[in-house]
Design an enzyme around this catalytic site. Structure first.
Site, short mmCIF file in Angstrom:
data_model
loop_
_atom_site.label_atom_id
_atom_site.label_comp_id
_atom_site.label_asym_id
_atom_site.label_seq_id
_atom_site.Cartn_x
_atom_site.Cartn_y
_atom_site.Cartn_z
N CYS A 158 0.82 -1.21 0.00
CA CYS A 158 0.00 0.00 0.00
C CYS A 158 0.85 1.26 0.00
O CYS A 158 0.68 2.14 -0.82
CB CYS A 158 -0.95 0.01 1.19
SG CYS A 158 -2.20 -1.25 1.03
N HIS A 159 1.76 1.36 0.95
CA HIS A 159 2.54 2.59 1.06
C HIS A 159 4.03 2.32 1.20
O HIS A 159 4.80 3.17 1.63
CB HIS A 159 2.03 3.44 2.22
CG HIS A 159 0.57 3.74 2.10
ND1 HIS A 159 -0.38 3.16 2.89
CD2 HIS A 159 -0.11 4.51 1.22
CE1 HIS A 159 -1.57 3.57 2.51
NE2 HIS A 159 -1.44 4.39 1.52
N GLY A 160 4.43 1.06 0.89
CA GLY A 160 5.86 0.77 0.77
C GLY A 160 6.63 0.63 2.07
O GLY A 160 7.74 1.16 2.18
N TYR B 181 -5.98 12.43 0.25
CA TYR B 181 -5.24 11.19 0.47
C TYR B 181 -3.75 11.39 0.19
O TYR B 181 -2.89 10.89 0.93
CB TYR B 181 -5.83 10.11 -0.43
CG TYR B 181 -5.28 8.72 -0.24
CD1 TYR B 181 -5.48 8.04 0.95
CD2 TYR B 181 -4.57 8.09 -1.26
CE1 TYR B 181 -4.99 6.76 1.12
CE2 TYR B 181 -4.09 6.81 -1.10
CZ TYR B 181 -4.30 6.14 0.08
OH TYR B 181 -3.81 4.88 0.24
N ARG C 162 -0.56 10.84 2.71
CA ARG C 162 0.59 9.97 2.45
C ARG C 162 1.90 10.73 2.36
O ARG C 162 2.97 10.16 2.55
CB ARG C 162 0.40 9.25 1.10
CG ARG C 162 -0.68 8.24 1.09
CD ARG C 162 -0.49 7.25 -0.04
NE ARG C 162 -0.39 7.89 -1.36
CZ ARG C 162 -0.24 7.23 -2.48
NH1 ARG C 162 -0.17 5.91 -2.47
NH2 ARG C 162 -0.17 7.85 -3.63
#
Lengths: 175, 417
Positions: free
Chosen positions: A139-141, B295, B299
């Protein structure tokens, strides 16, 4: 004393107003609490809080994912190479320092049991992937090592080890 | 604004009603006679378009709820049942799903219109803040609605977003369990999200009522941003703007209908046609397009700042991005409302729009270079625009001369001849 002066001083009536209001506010809060508390995990959800699992069919180098309290849990039978790698890492290299010994049970070092949700935002990492011979979250590494410790990426903490114990050599109770 | 009323009860019955509940008088004042600046352009039609969108979502949503089953064992199949078996269900379900996207298209245009023409400035701060509240409520409603089909993206989107709560120090995990009703997203979560997804549109409708009330106190802003001076600057809302709004609605319905009939699934994600599975994460989790800019900001913070870890930092940044909208009336202190008359603002605003689209694009990309660096740059510009550029421009910019009245801006100097 004028009538006006009597009204500006605090009297019995003011006390009654404040006391009534305070009791009313406590009463309203007491009514609201159960209306909010019903949102918390219910008895049937909590009843699943403890499970037993037989690890004997899991071969060395194999992982299974089981469910505990609705959460996926990794049970990994680690190879000696993975254990050695995990123990060779100096604690200063770690974002969330923890020894490999603290993440397994003594005498059962080959068994690594962890909640399978990435500590970033909860995705399930892919096993035996990433830069550290452990897990990689697509998903986000985030990269985890062979002890499930965070090594690289946005996750703030190691994969969580749930409370568990070995009832016998092969039977584990989680929760 | 009762002074604009020209209502005279025509019959004894109307007079009788007017003395008891003046609902006809109210409608005439606010829906027909309301004095509206005569220079409003098509960017001003999106308010009415949004009312239509909310209506479409409520009507189609109530129908879908008649056939939908909010249970993890049945939900996925019941949505397919609606699409395949219910009479006209394919179109009704598609209208609801596409309608959510079209709602956000109109919502973003409406907000960017306000940001360009300074519609948030005095005396319209409360009007603007109510609009931001509507935006936040709509976002929450859309998010919960996306959970209901119980596909893979539904499940994992809910997991990722509910984990945001766990970033809160100390009480985070307790709040997360309270919201989900369990240790992970499950049946209790689906049930309560269905209940709230049904409730929130009616709350939104109530706030829209307040929003229109707050609009009808100072009246509309307009493309030149100067105040209405006399009755020559305005026209009655009906028929001039009822008809203009209706025309805009018809035009808006063309792409809406195209999506519904020809590409109902193009705005969704194929993974959502796989039933939710708590044991398998899709390789790449992407929220709906309208949530992507925020989003990306979430992130972008993948580094620790002092004692704040990367996860909490991302959550604070996302919350802060929305908070910036709430306080923009006090960040931009320039007296000139319309961006047209602000030579420097125009360029920074243009860049802000491009930056917002870039944030949207980046949210759909993998967490890898060069996207992660670009996401940080775009996030930085988002905040710099609100917190630095707007306050500084207000002080250093020399605006172009404003027209003396709305009439002059429409008719030129002829108005004075």
């Amino acid at each position: 004393m004028s009538t006006q002066a009597e009204h500006t001083t605090t009297n019995r009536r003011d006390f009654l107003f404040v006391a009534t209001g305070a009791v009313g506010a406590v009463g309203a809060a007491a009514v609201v609490w159960p209306l909010i508390n019903q949102l918390n995990p219910d008895a049937s959800t909590l009843a699943l809080a403890s499970i037993q699992y037989d690890v004997s069919p899991i071969a060395e180098g194999q992982s299974v994912t089981i469910t505990w309290r609705g959460l996926p849990v990794f049970v990994r039978h680690r190879t000696p190479k993975e254990i050695e790698e995990a123990r060779a890492v100096p604690l200063s290299d770690l974002k969330d320092p923890a020894t490999d010994e603290s993440r397994v049970k003594e005498g059962h070092e080959q068994w690594l049991i962890m909640i399978a949700n990435c500590t970033h935002l909860g995705c399930i990492p892919t096993g035996q992937a990433g830069d550290f011979d452990g897990w990689f979250c697509p998903c986000h590494g985030s990269h985890y090592d062979s002890s499930g410790r965070i090594r690289k990426g946005p996750a703030p903490a190691n994969l969580v080890v749930p409370p568990y114990e070995f009832l016998s050599d092969t039977l584990v109770q989680i929760g | 604004m009762s002074e604009h009323s020209t209502y005279v009860p025509g019959s004894a019955v109307e007079k009788w009603l007017d003395d008891r509940l003046p609902v006809v008088r109210f409608a005439k004042e606010h829906l027909m006679d309301f004095p509206t600046p005569k220079n409003l352009n098509y960017w001003w039609t999106f308010g009415a378009i949004l009312v239509m969108c909310l209506g479409v979502q409520i009507v189609t949503g109530i129908i879908l709820a008649m056939h939908y089953a909010p249970n993890v064992a049945l939900a996925f199949d019941s949505v397919e049942h609606i699409r395949r078996d219910i009479n006209g269900g394919r179109v009704i379900q598609a209208t609801h799903a596409v309608g959510a996207s079209m709602f956000f298209v109109a919502l973003y245009i409406h907000m960017f219109r306000g940001l360009f023409y300074g519609s948030y400035k005095a005396p319209r701060e409360i009007l603007w803040i109510l609009g931001v509240v509507i935006f936040l409520l709509t976002t929450a409603t859309a998010f919960m609605g996306y959970i209901l089909p119980w596909g893979q993206m539904s499940f994992w989107g809910a997991t990722v977003i509910s984990n945001i709560f766990s970033a809160i120090p100390i009480v985070g995990d307790s709040i997360k369990q309270l919201v989900l009703g369990g240790f992970a997203v499950g049946n209790p979560t689906l049930n309560r999200f269905f209940s709230l997804h049904y409730l929130l549109p009616f709350i939104i409708a109530a706030v829209v009522g307040l929003h229109i009330w707050a609009l009808h106190v100072p009246g509309n802003n307009n493309p030149v941003g100067v105040d209405v001076k006399d009755s020559r600057d305005t026209v009655p809302f009906h028929p001039y703007y009822t008809m203009k709004d209706l025309f805009a609605m018809v035009v808006f319905m063309i792409p809406f209908a195209w999506f519904v009939f020809f590409a109902p699934d193009i705005l969704g994600h194929p993974d959502n046609y796989i039933m939710a599975n708590s044991q398998v994460t899709p390789a790449h989790i992407v929220p709906e397009w309208y949530l992507l800019p925020f989003y990306t900001i979430l992130r972008a913070i993948d580094f620790n700042v002092l004692f704040i870890n990367s996860k909490l930092g991302g959550v604070i940044a996302m919350g802060g991005a929305m908070l910036c909208l709430l306080i923009v009336p006090w960040l931009d202190t320039s007296k000139v409302r319309a961006g047209t008359f602000r030579p420097m603002f125009k360029w920074f605003y243009g860049l802000f729009v491009i930056n917002f689209i870039a944030l949207m694009y980046l949210g759909a990309q993998e967490a890898a270079e060069p996207y992660t660096t670009l996401a940080k740059v775009c996030t930085a510009y988002y905040f710099i625009y609100f917190l630095v550029i707007l306050p500084v421009l207000s002080r250093i910019e020399t605006p172009k001369p404003l027209p003396t009245s709305i009439s002059e801006s429409v008719l030129g100097n002829k108005a004075h001849a």
